[in-house]
Design an enzyme around this catalytic site. Structure first.
Site, PDB file in Angstrom:
ATOM      1  N   HIS A  23       0.842  -1.204   0.000  1.00  0.00           N
ATOM      2  CA  HIS A  23       0.000   0.000   0.000  1.00  0.00           C
ATOM      3  C   HIS A  23       0.875   1.252   0.000  1.00  0.00           C
ATOM      4  O   HIS A  23       0.522   2.257  -0.632  1.00  0.00           O
ATOM      5  CB  HIS A  23      -0.898   0.017   1.240  1.00  0.00           C
ATOM      6  CG  HIS A  23      -2.104  -0.859   1.147  1.00  0.00           C
ATOM      7  ND1 HIS A  23      -3.161  -0.599   0.314  1.00  0.00           N
ATOM      8  CD2 HIS A  23      -2.426  -2.006   1.806  1.00  0.00           C
ATOM      9  CE1 HIS A  23      -4.092  -1.533   0.456  1.00  0.00           C
ATOM     10  NE2 HIS A  23      -3.665  -2.411   1.360  1.00  0.00           N
TER      11      HIS A  23
ATOM     12  N   ASP B 240      -7.490  -2.396  -1.651  1.00  0.00           N
ATOM     13  CA  ASP B 240      -8.482  -3.171  -0.901  1.00  0.00           C
ATOM     14  C   ASP B 240      -9.854  -2.855  -1.490  1.00  0.00           C
ATOM     15  O   ASP B 240     -10.231  -1.669  -1.589  1.00  0.00           O
ATOM     16  CB  ASP B 240      -8.465  -2.792   0.583  1.00  0.00           C
ATOM     17  CG  ASP B 240      -7.144  -3.126   1.260  1.00  0.00           C
ATOM     18  OD1 ASP B 240      -6.430  -4.001   0.751  1.00  0.00           O
ATOM     19  OD2 ASP B 240      -6.838  -2.502   2.295  1.00  0.00           O
TER      20      ASP B 240
ATOM     21  N   GLU C  58      -6.172 -12.096   3.293  1.00  0.00           N
ATOM     22  CA  GLU C  58      -7.210 -11.067   3.199  1.00  0.00           C
ATOM     23  C   GLU C  58      -7.879 -11.159   1.830  1.00  0.00           C
ATOM     24  O   GLU C  58      -7.244 -10.862   0.812  1.00  0.00           O
ATOM     25  CB  GLU C  58      -6.612  -9.665   3.385  1.00  0.00           C
ATOM     26  CG  GLU C  58      -6.001  -9.427   4.760  1.00  0.00           C
ATOM     27  CD  GLU C  58      -5.328  -8.065   4.880  1.00  0.00           C
ATOM     28  OE1 GLU C  58      -4.917  -7.716   5.995  1.00  0.00           O
ATOM     29  OE2 GLU C  58      -5.209  -7.359   3.847  1.00  0.00           O
TER      30      GLU C  58
ATOM     31  N   HIS D 245      -7.694  -7.830  -0.344  1.00  0.00           N
ATOM     32  CA  HIS D 245      -6.412  -7.184  -0.660  1.00  0.00           C
ATOM     33  C   HIS D 245      -5.820  -7.777  -1.939  1.00  0.00           C
ATOM     34  O   HIS D 245      -5.637  -8.991  -2.050  1.00  0.00           O
ATOM     35  CB  HIS D 245      -5.438  -7.377   0.505  1.00  0.00           C
ATOM     36  CG  HIS D 245      -4.074  -6.777   0.264  1.00  0.00           C
ATOM     37  ND1 HIS D 245      -3.602  -5.702   0.974  1.00  0.00           N
ATOM     38  CD2 HIS D 245      -3.086  -7.113  -0.608  1.00  0.00           C
ATOM     39  CE1 HIS D 245      -2.382  -5.408   0.550  1.00  0.00           C
ATOM     40  NE2 HIS D 245      -2.052  -6.250  -0.413  1.00  0.00           N
TER      41      HIS D 245
END
Length: 687
Positions: free
Chosen positions: A603, A610, A667, A670
């Site tokens: 990120h 996301d 995740e 993500h």
């Protein structure tokens, strides 16, 4: 052999007892693998300087370099010049950034550890080849130390070479196993001081007996004028640019030497490195000049000319012939000191590669420090056995073994390390390519002879390694993606591949762009601009989603494909400032869900997003869990879910993958842009 071998043996015994006591004391302060490998990063500047240079020079300083000066004359000066330039460059360009980066990147303890953290490599693809090259070339390096010790003991006491070799190797192993890094560095201070003293003493005596500098010149001119010429070999043939370049190229090896780099990593503070640099360079200039003088003056002092491998014993014969038994014994103990200290340092590097980069990484990730400590000690013994095998050939010279190992490390690790410290656009694949190409070049170059192949293998290895890093880092991701594109469109030939390259190659210089400009109809729910997040407070000043331009453009293609299904994207987060990453890590220091800011998040590079799926009315589709719900339900391999959630998760993953995004295993929301490592970590605020 000296007449008073008993006195020499007693001097050696006193020295060995001293270093073994150092090992015992240091062993009591070695409680963890960090202590064993880097001494707990506790070295002062003087200790760092002496240890780095003593670990560098080894028995080569008292045997190999004087032997080269004795046999080849001015070639030793070219070599010395290359070493001085390389050493200074290493202290100035590598020491400070490496010390800071290894601590910042998760307290990396070894060179492979640094590379793995630097490129956030969770695949182990960097650690394993790095550890392999360390073990391979350190076997030759440690073998050179054993050869020096064996030849010393054989010459002095008349022992059989294998026995002398075994005794020297045993002494090294004993104090290395006991105290680890601290034992080696404290002994280096003693060894470096002893080497400094005995070289100055022997060189001064040699100059005096030759009648000063003028007498040395007259002696060499009468013996062989070619030894004084910078341009000639001893036989009168031209040295040529290949010969000079090969000798100067030794300086290129410094950025890749793990036994030196570990000292940079172990100093207390980076701010102390300038003082350490001054101490190190003063020591090095003095001892290199003295070593060359020992070789030069030996031509006029020694009663019997030395031939072949005997030339590397010029210091031994000088000490025995010039000094009283007590002083000669002290000088010869200097060789033993050099061998023990430097060889122990190299064995420690090899053992750390086994313990930290192979055993812990592959076999026992959760093992405790005490277990790793004993694995390191046992592997040190194992590497010593391999080095003993290398050294068993009595025809090996110290200089030849050192030269091969030096080239291997310099080519395999030098360019990847230098570029990783100064080029944020370097990639993991680039580092791997540099190691492989550099190491392979050194191993293969000597198989051919004549012309370019007569150049010292370090020079082509270093150049090819640097080129491999640059080319693969710059274009490697694009080539991989273009190949995937070509396969996906049915292999339409070279034109398709070229188009794929132009379309796919990301650029580290790409700016951050607002996703709303790339996808005007995108739905945003930037959670960190609200208090509806796991931190429980607002972390962004504005609800904006920034991404690198290629990432945003690729996401627009995802949105276009989904529109044909009556669906769309809802984005929770994109680029995240590094300072915010630190705050999130303080709340949840768990790398399954939050990237360690010491390594940086994807990120932070503007290359991760996301998101979830929504229908035409903007309603979220059923997914395995809520956003930022850090539980097993969020993991992509969790299957105990309603069929609808499984189907929607699979659809999102498939569509994103078709456009170059890879999902994070823990995740479901993500996704990383393929080639994320090309972009730098940033801390630009989201104002």
């Amino acid at each position: 052999m000296p007449e008073h071998t008993g006195l020499v043996a007693l001097t050696f015994a006193v020295y060995l007892i001293a270093v073994l006591l150092i090992g015992v004391v240091a062993g009591r302060r070695t409680a963890s693998l960090s202590d064993f490998i880097l001494g707990g990063r506790s070295l002062g500047p003087w200790l760092t300087a002496f240890s780095a240079e003593a670990a560098d020079m080894s028995g080569w300083l008292l045997m190999g370099l004087p032997g080269l000066a004795y046999a080849a004359g001015f070639q030793s000066v070219w070599l010395t010049l290359g070493l001085l330039i390389g050493t200074y460059g290493n202290w100035r360009l590598v020491a400070v950034p490496l010390r800071r980066e290894t601590e910042r990147l998760g307290d990396a303890l070894t060179l492979p550890d640094y590379f793995a953290h630097r490129f956030d490599d969770r695949s182990r693809i960097l650690r394993t080849p790095a550890a392999f090259f360390i073990l391979l070339f350190l076997s030759f390096y440690a073998g050179s130390g054993f050869v020096a010790a064996g030849r010393l003991l054989q010459t002095l006491f008349g022992w059989d070479y294998p026995l002398a070799l075994a005794l020297g190797a045993g002494a090294v192993v004993l104090y290395s196993v006991g105290g680890g890094f601290l034992a080696a560095t404290w002994a280096d201070l003693l060894n470096g001081s002893l080497m400094f003293l005995v070289l100055l003493l022997t060189a001064a005596a040699g100059v005096y007996l030759n009648g000063g500098p003028g007498g040395i010149r007259d002696t060499l001119d009468a013996f062989n004028p070619a030894l004084l010429s910078p341009w000639l070999q001893p036989d009168g043939e031209s040295l040529g640019w290949i010969g000079i370049a090969s000798l100067l190229a030794w300086g290129l090896g410094y950025p890749g030497q793990p036994q030196i780099l570990s000292r940079f990593m172990a100093i207390r503070r980076a701010e102390e490195i300038p003082l350490a640099t001054r101490v190190a360079m003063t020591w090095l200039v003095t001892v290199l000049a003295a070593a060359v003088l020992v070789g030069y003056t030996g031509i006029g002092v020694l009663r019997r000319p030395l031939q072949g491998v005997e030339t590397e014993e010029v210091f031994i014969h000088m000490a025995v012939q010039l000094f009283s038994p007590g002083v000669a014994a002290l000088c010869l103990a200097g060789i033993l000191a050099a061998v023990l200290g430097s060889t122990a340092s190299k064995l420690l590097v090899a053992s750390s590669a086994v313990a930290q980069d192979l055993y812990k990484d592959w076999l026992r990730p959760d093992c405790r420090d005490r277990e790793l400590l004993w694995v390191g000690r046992c592997s040190l013994v194992g590497v010593s056995v391999a080095a003993y095998g290398v050294a068993l050939d009595p025809h090996n010279t110290v200089l030849a073994l050192v030269g091969h190992a030096w080239a291997g490390f310099g080519a395999a690790f030098g360019p990847p390390l230098l570029l990783s410290l100064y080029w944020r656009g370097m990639t993991r694949d680039g580092a791997l390519a540099g190691m492989a190409v550099g190491g392979a070049t050194v191993l293969l170059w000597g198989r051919w002879h004549g012309g370019w192949f007569d150049v010292y293998e370090l020079l082509p290895g270093f150049v090819f390694s640097a080129l491999a890093v640059a080319v693969v880092s710059r274009w490697g991701a694009g080539v991989r993606k273009a190949w995937k594109t070509l396969r996906r469109i049915g292999g339409r030939g070279l034109l398709g591949l070229s188009a794929g390259l132009a379309w796919q190659t990301p650029h580290a210089e790409e700016p951050l762009v607002d996703l709303s400009s790339a996808i005007p109809d995108v739905r945003l729910d930037i959670r960190y601009a609200t208090d509806n997040n796991f931190a429980g407070r607002r972390l962004y000043p504005a609800a904006r989603c920034l991404l690198r331009r290629p990432v945003a453009e690729r996401l627009a293609e995802v949105q276009k494909e989904l529109a044909g299904m009556g669906l769309a994207l809802k984005v929770f987060d994109g680029y995240r400032p590094w300072s915010v990453q630190k705050l999130l890590w303080e709340v949840l220091p768990d790398e399954r869900y939050v990237a360690d800011p010491a390594k940086g998040s994807r990120h932070n590079r503007g290359a991760a997003v996301d998101l979830t799926l929504v229908d035409a009315e903007g309603r979220e589709l059923a997914m395995p869990s809520a956003f930022d719900e850090f539980s097993e339900k969020a993991h992509r391999d969790f299957m105990d879910l309603p069929e609808e959630a499984l189907r929607n998760r699979a659809l999102l993953e498939q569509v994103m993958a078709r456009h170059g995004f890879t999902g994070l295993p823990t995740e479901w929301w993500h996704f990383d842009y393929e080639g994320w490592e090309r972009f730098p970590i940033s801390d630009v605020p989201l104002d």
